[in-house]
Design a protein around this motif. Structure first.
Motif, PDB file in Angstrom:
ATOM      1  N   THR A 177      -2.682  10.576  -1.547  1.00 50.80           N
ATOM      2  CA  THR A 177      -3.101   9.715  -2.652  1.00 50.80           C
ATOM      3  C   THR A 177      -2.769   8.274  -2.280  1.00 50.80           C
ATOM      4  N   TRP A 178      -3.803   7.427  -2.256  1.00 56.00           N
ATOM      5  CA  TRP A 178      -3.667   6.042  -1.801  1.00 56.00           C
ATOM      6  C   TRP A 178      -3.724   5.092  -2.992  1.00 56.00           C
ATOM      7  N   SER A 179      -2.891   4.043  -2.954  1.00 52.52           N
ATOM      8  CA  SER A 179      -2.928   3.041  -4.015  1.00 52.52           C
ATOM      9  C   SER A 179      -2.382   1.716  -3.514  1.00 52.52           C
ATOM     10  N   ALA A 180      -3.074   0.629  -3.866  1.00 55.21           N
ATOM     11  CA  ALA A 180      -2.563  -0.715  -3.600  1.00 55.21           C
ATOM     12  C   ALA A 180      -1.535  -1.069  -4.667  1.00 55.21           C
ATOM     13  N   GLY A 181      -0.729  -2.067  -4.377  1.00 57.00           N
ATOM     14  CA  GLY A 181       0.282  -2.478  -5.344  1.00 57.00           C
ATOM     15  C   GLY A 181       0.836  -3.857  -5.044  1.00 57.00           C
ATOM     16  N   VAL A 182       1.858  -4.202  -5.802  1.00 55.02           N
ATOM     17  CA  VAL A 182       2.480  -5.533  -5.713  1.00 55.02           C
ATOM     18  C   VAL A 182       3.986  -5.363  -5.615  1.00 55.02           C
ATOM     19  N   LEU A 183       4.617  -6.183  -4.789  1.00 56.88           N
ATOM     20  CA  LEU A 183       6.068  -6.227  -4.671  1.00 56.88           C
ATOM     21  C   LEU A 183       6.608  -7.288  -5.619  1.00 56.88           C
ATOM     22  N   LEU A 186       0.858  -1.179   0.000  1.00 56.17           N
ATOM     23  CA  LEU A 186       0.000   0.000   0.000  1.00 56.17           C
ATOM     24  C   LEU A 186       0.895   1.229   0.000  1.00 56.17           C
ATOM     25  N   SER A 187       0.656   2.139  -0.949  1.00 58.40           N
ATOM     26  CA  SER A 187       1.400   3.394  -1.036  1.00 58.40           C
ATOM     27  C   SER A 187       0.488   4.556  -0.663  1.00 58.40           C
ATOM     28  N   VAL A 188       1.031   5.495   0.121  1.00 61.54           N
ATOM     29  CA  VAL A 188       0.328   6.753   0.397  1.00 61.54           C
ATOM     30  C   VAL A 188       1.309   7.894   0.132  1.00 61.54           C
ATOM     31  N   ARG A 189       1.028   8.641  -0.912  1.00 59.66           N
ATOM     32  CA  ARG A 189       1.847   9.802  -1.276  1.00 59.66           C
ATOM     33  C   ARG A 189       1.173  11.045  -0.704  1.00 59.66           C
ATOM     34  N   GLU A 190       1.940  11.896  -0.031  1.00 59.65           N
ATOM     35  CA  GLU A 190       1.409  13.097   0.596  1.00 59.65           C
ATOM     36  C   GLU A 190       2.076  14.343   0.013  1.00 59.65           C
ATOM     37  N   ARG A 191       1.301  15.430  -0.026  1.00 63.06           N
ATOM     38  CA  ARG A 191       1.837  16.686  -0.540  1.00 63.06           C
ATOM     39  C   ARG A 191       1.163  17.862   0.153  1.00 63.06           C
ATOM     40  N   VAL A 192       1.973  18.834   0.586  1.00 60.30           N
ATOM     41  CA  VAL A 192       1.439  20.093   1.100  1.00 60.30           C
ATOM     42  C   VAL A 192       1.141  20.973  -0.101  1.00 60.30           C
ATOM     43  N   ARG A 193      -0.139  21.245  -0.315  1.00 59.80           N
ATOM     44  CA  ARG A 193      -0.546  22.014  -1.478  1.00 59.80           C
ATOM     45  C   ARG A 193      -0.308  23.505  -1.276  1.00 59.80           C
ATOM     46  N   GLU A 194      -0.344  24.230  -2.380  1.00 56.47           N
ATOM     47  CA  GLU A 194      -0.230  25.683  -2.321  1.00 56.47           C
ATOM     48  C   GLU A 194      -1.527  26.266  -1.770  1.00 56.47           C
ATOM     49  N   GLU A 195      -1.410  27.408  -1.088  1.00 54.01           N
ATOM     50  CA  GLU A 195      -2.600  28.109  -0.608  1.00 54.01           C
ATOM     51  C   GLU A 195      -3.533  28.403  -1.781  1.00 54.01           C
ATOM     52  N   GLY A 196      -4.805  28.091  -1.610  1.00 56.41           N
ATOM     53  CA  GLY A 196      -5.792  28.376  -2.643  1.00 56.41           C
ATOM     54  C   GLY A 196      -5.877  27.336  -3.729  1.00 56.41           C
ATOM     55  N   GLU A 197      -5.034  26.312  -3.676  1.00 54.28           N
ATOM     56  CA  GLU A 197      -5.038  25.282  -4.715  1.00 54.28           C
ATOM     57  C   GLU A 197      -6.315  24.444  -4.685  1.00 54.28           C
ATOM     58  N   ALA A 198      -6.804  24.166  -3.498  1.00 53.38           N
ATOM     59  CA  ALA A 198      -8.005  23.349  -3.347  1.00 53.38           C
ATOM     60  C   ALA A 198      -8.883  23.980  -2.264  1.00 53.38           C
TER      61      ALA A 198
END
Length: 264
Positions: A126-132, A105-117
């Protein structure tokens, strides 16, 4: 970050994070010398080479680098791998990897710019399953996926003698928290949350706060009642930091919903 939505006595990320790793599991050097090939359902393919106890050489498509990581064995054959990127200081990525079943399981994180969202927490996940390993060879065990198993649960998390929090898992999208012991005592909120089941009695939980720019990611091992993870957030001085955390878990109560009245 602008603080117009932060109450005057509300603590910054770095205020409450001090000491919150007291009850965390120790890191391990067990991955040193190993190489991982990870293929995610999102289409990403990442190669990792753990060249030392805290440096990982990585490549993804035409991009590559060598950055800091830490690894913790959070269950038998299961590693929580936390990575930061010197060239991308507002991002990090965590992988939960079972080297026996080859589930990822991968979880990628990002601090967004002010006003971006507008209207959303500043830190995104962002979450995603995967395979080794070879993606053409089927892994074993259950596939990590979003879970409703925690809905209705109230649990207490003791990160240190000075950090005790109550979590109330309200729905598939939100949870409530309040500080029972610590400098945030009396504070609480309802924030966006995500829960995935990784294996039997193993869950990965993440939340994203609205009032301050911080998100968290934790691996829950119900077999030993331990929570292991980290925070990505912006300090009171405006610096992006990745900080460790970990707790002992106590399940306190469970709400059972009548048919047709369950949360989303």
């Amino acid at each position: 970050m602008k603080d117009q939505n932060r109450p005057a006595d509300w603590k910054h990320f770095d205020d409450f994070a001090a000491g919150i790793a007291t009850n965390r599991l120790a890191t391990t050097s067990a991955l040193r010398g190993q190489t991982f090939k990870i293929t995610l359902d999102t289409g990403r393919t990442i190669d990792l080479a753990f060249t030392s106890a805290d440096t990982v050489a990585w490549s993804e498509g035409s991009e590559a680098g060598a950055d800091w990581y830490e690894a913790l064995e959070v269950a038998a054959n299961v590693f929580f791998i936390n990575m930061t990127f010197a060239a991308l200081p507002t991002e990090d990525e965590a992988y939960v990897v079972n080297t026996s079943t080859r589930r990822v399981l991968s979880v990628r994180e990002r601090v967004r710019e002010e006003g971006e969202a507008p209207g959303e927490p500043l830190v995104a996940q962002t979450w995603s399953a995967g395979v080794l390993g070879d993606p053409g060879k089927a892994p074993t065990g259950i596939k990590p996926a979003p879970s409703r198993d925690l809905i209705g649960l109230t649990a207490h998390y003791t990160y240190s003698p000075n950090h005790v929090y109550e979590h109330i898992y309200l729905s598939s999208e939100r949870y409530g928290w309040q500080n029972l012991v610590g400098i945030q005592r009396g504070h609480g909120d309802v924030d966006l949350a995500t829960t995935w089941k990784f294996a039997d009695n193993q869950y990965v939980f993440g939340f994203r706060e609205f009032i301050i720019p911080v998100a968290s990611l934790f691996f829950y091992n119900w077999d030993v009642m331990r929570s292991t993870g980290k925070f990505l957030g912006v300090t009171g001085l405006g610096k992006v930091e990745n900080k460790p955390a970990g707790a002992h878990i106590e399940k306190k109560s469970r709400t059972v919903y009548d048919e047709g009245k369950a949360p989303v």
